[in-house]
Every structure is written in structure tokens, then in C-alpha cells.
Design an enzyme around this catalytic site. Structure first.
Site: not given
Length: 487
Positions: A206, A420, A448
Site C-alpha cells: 500500500s 482493490d 488489499h
């Protein structure tokens, strides 16, 4: 909320220990060798984790000046020949528990190859943390609805955002100008040097993909194997990324509603996706008019939905909480709202988001852009805006511009899920174009955080092979999604 936290799922324990590691410091970082030893109890590190500290400059333009302390954590075999540095996302997420989670999910071959190291980035947790003081009095419970009913309600939320920015400046003002991703990339190079490594092998989830891409751009010669999982758009500012997330979150919510419809015999929320969406909107309206126990209003319900969009394994928990509420059992909703309220103000995350990019200072632009976004993404547009709104009033200069992928950057391995919602797929495509020669492992799902944590062999195998050999796949890899819960 410009949501950039990574999902590192709880994993079964694997017997790994760190008894201590000492490296010979490199000449460029004299007396800065790292020794991992037992973690201090207050860090709450998982069993088998070793901790260490490293001093780095607060201000890299005055590298001999004031120093701050980073806290590092490690797990795995001390006999491993290589080190893998991992960032779990955020920004603002602690890395103290990350090495144990990663090691426990690795293949035996990777555990033999790598000692896994993570750290609390500057401004986070045990690394000179950003402090916004006691913000409990700034954030009412329940919050006003995310979509303002009128100008007065909107200005109430604007006032909350301004107060949060003021509180962070009051308590951490001298620190805030130096909490940037570029400085954290510089910190990672200090970590690499102190560990005695010529190259940095790296796994970022991320926001960690933004950090890894920043490192590879600033330090291409010392970038080793780089895995970027759930990829942040390198071309979008923090302000723009929120509006990229809005339709992706709305789409993912539609998938959740369709899933709940297939499970109607269990949850009784509707037999079609549209019917479940109607049930959800009715609940939002009810809680907006009459908050549950004066704690859970429509804004808190929106937060629960947004958090649940990260990983479909959490869908049954939310669906059950709504089902129980409709049957008169309210504890699950109030408990979930209470947990989210604890992180209502994330000072470290705001510090990075607000200082990494320039943000509009004129609230009229925020209002116009969010009103427009809400026509397509009614469940999330205003929620995302309020999450980032303190950046309109932040009391720190922004970092100098950096074009991700500029210069002689190395190819990297990208890992992404097509649906996502926190880091939408088009951003991963732009990152691949920024790093010429890179490859992508693409799952057809929407969770995710893919590698090691989505239980998808099609994803894990090529990433593992790359980390073992340094050889990128010959072409992009496409993978089916794992089954959704109950399917």
C-alpha cells in the site's frame, strides 16, 4: 480518507527466533551498526521479534545536526544471508509486528534466505512520534453525517478539521516539516548501510509502494529486489488520490452488496444487490436521524463500510453486525464504532499525507470537487474528504517535488488486485509505466495486500521466485481471485 493502510492478516505462528544480530558498520555510517536484542515490553512486539535503534538526522540538509531515533524490528534466522526490509503501509503504520507476520507466512526457502526487518518510520510509534495531543474533545461522538445537510453542518466539519491541524502543529510543530516520504527513504538508506548491505531488498504494501518507489527513484544504484504490493498511483497527489478512491470504493461496496444477496439465507438483507443496497441506505438514514446509543450515526456506519472494503474476509462480520442490529442486538455495531473512534485522528498519517504534496487551501474547491464526486460515489466522497480535510489547514511546508520513476531507475515487481478500492488498478498501471521493464502480478480479486496474505498460490509463487533469484517474470502474470467467504 485517502486510505493507504495495508492489510497484514493475522497468521499462524512459525517457530522463529531472533537472539541478536550485530553487523559491522559501513564507513559511511561509522558507529551506526545495528544490534537486535529483546524488545522493550512497551513495544508490544510479537514473541520471537528482536528490536534495535538507529539514529538518523532530523533534517537531512543539516545531517550533523539534531538526530532522532528510529526503532527497528526483525524476525527470522540470524544465519540468513540476506535482509528483506518490509513496510506495512499507512502512512503511519507501525512496523514492529510486521517481521513476525511476514516470516510466519513465507515459504521455507524464503525463510532460509531472508532475515525480515521492519521499522517504525520517523514520526510513527516508537520513532519520534508525531503528537497531536488529546484530540478527544475535538471529535464529537457521533460525528455529524458525512454528507452535510446544509452549510452550517459543513462548516462544523471544516472547523473540526482546522482544529485537528492546529492541535498537531501545537504539539509537534518542529517535527512536522521533516515527516515526509522522501526523508523516510533517506532513513531506509541509512538502515541499509547500518545493516552492511550493498543493496536494499524491499517489500512494501500500500503506502509502502510509494515509499519503495521513492527509494528506487532517489537511490537507484542501491535498489535491489523491489516488490510493490497494492500500488499507489505515482502520478496523483494526495488530494487527487482521494477522488480516485471514491468510485473504486463505491464499486467494491456494490460487490459486497451482491455477495450479501447471495447469502440472504444467512443475513436476510435482501435477495439482490440493489435490495441489499436499499437496506443499507435505510440503515444509514435511520442512524443519521437517531444515532444508536448516541455513539453510532451514519458517519460511523460509513466508516465501517469503508474499512470492510479492504478485505472480503471481513464481510461476514459486518453483515452479521447489521443483521443482529435489525434483530435488536446492537453490541457488534457499537463495538466496531468504538474501535474506529480510537483512530479518529491519526497524526502520523496526516503528517505524511499533508506534507508530501500540496493541498488546496481554498475550501470552495474541496466543496465543489466533493459535491461532483458524490454524484458517482455517494457512500464515500464526503467521507474521504473529511478524512483528509486537516491538510487544507496544515502548518508545515510540503516536500520538494519528486517525479517517481525519473532517472535510471531499476525495474520492479508490482502486485495488484484488479478491484482493490484503496489503491485502484489504474494507479498500478501508471507505476508500471514509470519503471520501464517492470512486471505485474495481477489478481482478479479485490483484496488489499496480496502477497503472503491472500492465500493465492498464483500470486505467491512468482513473487517468491523473484525474491529468491532476482529474475522478474518473463511477462505479466494474471491470476484468478480466491473464493469469497462462503463461496
Amino acid at each position: 480518507m485517502t486510505v493507504r493502510a495495508a492489510r497484514l492478516a493475522g497468521v499462524a505462528g512459525v517457530a522463529v527466533t531472533v537472539l541478536g544480530l550485530t553487523t559491522v558498520p559501513a564507513a559511511a555510517a561509522a558507529d551506526s551498526g545495528i544490534t537486535f536484542a529483546e524488545c522493550a515490553p512497551e513495544l508490544g512486539a510479537p514473541r520471537g521479534t528482536g528490536c534495535a535503534q538507529l539514529a538518523v538526522p532530523l533534517d537531512y540538509t543539516d545531517a550533523a545536526g539534531k538526530q532522532i531515533t528510529l526503532t527497528l524490528a526483525a524476525a527470522g534466522s540470524l544465519d540468513a544471508p540476506d535482509v528483506l526490509v518490509v513496510n506495512p503501509g499507512g502512512p503511519g503504520e507501525s512496523g514492529i509486528g510486521t517481521p513476525q507476520q511476514v516470516v510466519a507466512s513465507m515459504s521455507p526457502e524464503l525463510r532460509d534466505k531472508y532475515l525480515v526487518v521492519s521499522f517504525d518510520p520517523r514520526g510513527v510509534g516508537a520513532s519520534s512520534p508525531v503528537d497531536c495531543g488529546d484530540t478527544s474533545g475535538l471529535v464529537p461522538t457521533p460525528m455529524p453525517p458525512n454528507e452535510p445537510a446544509d452549510a452550517d453542518q459543513e462548516q462544523q466539519r471544516v472547523g473540526i478539521a482546522r482544529s485537528i491541524a492546529d492541535a498537531c502543529a501545537q504539539h509537534s510543530g518542529d517535527l512536522l516539516p521533516h515527516i515526509t516520504t522522501q526523508n523516510t527513504a533517506r532513513d531506509m538508506d541509512r538502515i541499509r548501510t547500518a545493516l552492511g548491505k550493498d543493496k536494499l531488498d524491499y517489500l512494501g504494501y500500500s503506502y509502502g509502494t510509494e515509499l519503495g518507489a521513492t527509494y528506487a527513484t532517489m537511490f537507484p544504484a542501491t535498489s535491489g529486489k523491489m516488490v510493490l504490493d497494492s500500488v499507489v498511483d505515482p502520478t496523483a497527489s494526495g488530494y487527487e488520490s482521494g477522488f480516485e478512491q471514491d468510485p473504486a470504493l463505491q464499486h467494491r461496496a456494490g460487490q459486497f452488496f451482491e455477495w450479501a444477496a447471495k447469502q440472504d439465507a444467512t443475513y436476510h438483507l435482501g435477495t439482490t444487490g440493489d435490495a441489499v443496497a436499499g437496506t443499507w441506505n435505510d440503515l444509514r438514514g435511520k442512524l443519521g436521524a437517531e444515532p444508536l446509543e448516541n455513539k453510532v450515526g451514519s458517519a460511523e456506519l460509513d466508516n465501517m463500510l469503508a474499512s470492510t472494503m479492504y478485505i472480503d474476509a471481513s464481510w461476514p462480520t459486518l453483515a452479521r453486525a447489521v443483521t443482529d442490529y435489525r434483530a435488536g442486538e446492537t453490541s457488534a455495531l457499537t463495538s466496531a464504532a468504538g474501535q474506529l473512534a480510537l483512530s479518529a485522528v491519526n497524526g502520523p498519517q496526516l503528517a505524511y499525507n499533508c506534507a508530501d504534496d500540496e493541498w488546496p487551501a481554498d475550501w470552495r474547491k474541496w466543496h465543489a470537487d466533493t459535491t461532483r464526486a458524490a454524484t458517482e460515489s455517494p457512500l464515500f466522497a464526503w467521507l474521504n474528504t473529511w478524512y483528509s480535510a486537516p491538510c487544507a489547514f496544515w502548518k508545515a511546508p510540503t516536500a520538494p517535488p519528486l517525479e517517481i520513476g525519473s532517472g535510471d531507475v531499476p525495474p520492479v515487481l508490482l502486485v495488484q488486485a484488479k478491484d482493490d478500492s484503496a489503491t485502484p488498478f489504474p494507479g498500478a498501471q501508471r507505476m508500471q509505466r514509470a519503471f520501464e521493464g517492470s512486471r505485474m502480478v495481477l489478481s482478479d480479486g479485490g483484496n488489499h495486500g496480496q502477497f503472503l496474505f491472500d492465500q493465492n498460490d498464483c500470486v505467491d509463487k512468482p513473487v517468491t521466485q523473484y525474491l529468491l533469484t532476482g529474475q522478474l517474470p518473463a511477462a505479466d502474470v494474471k491470476c484468478a481471485a480466491p473464493p469469497a467467504p462462503g463461496e
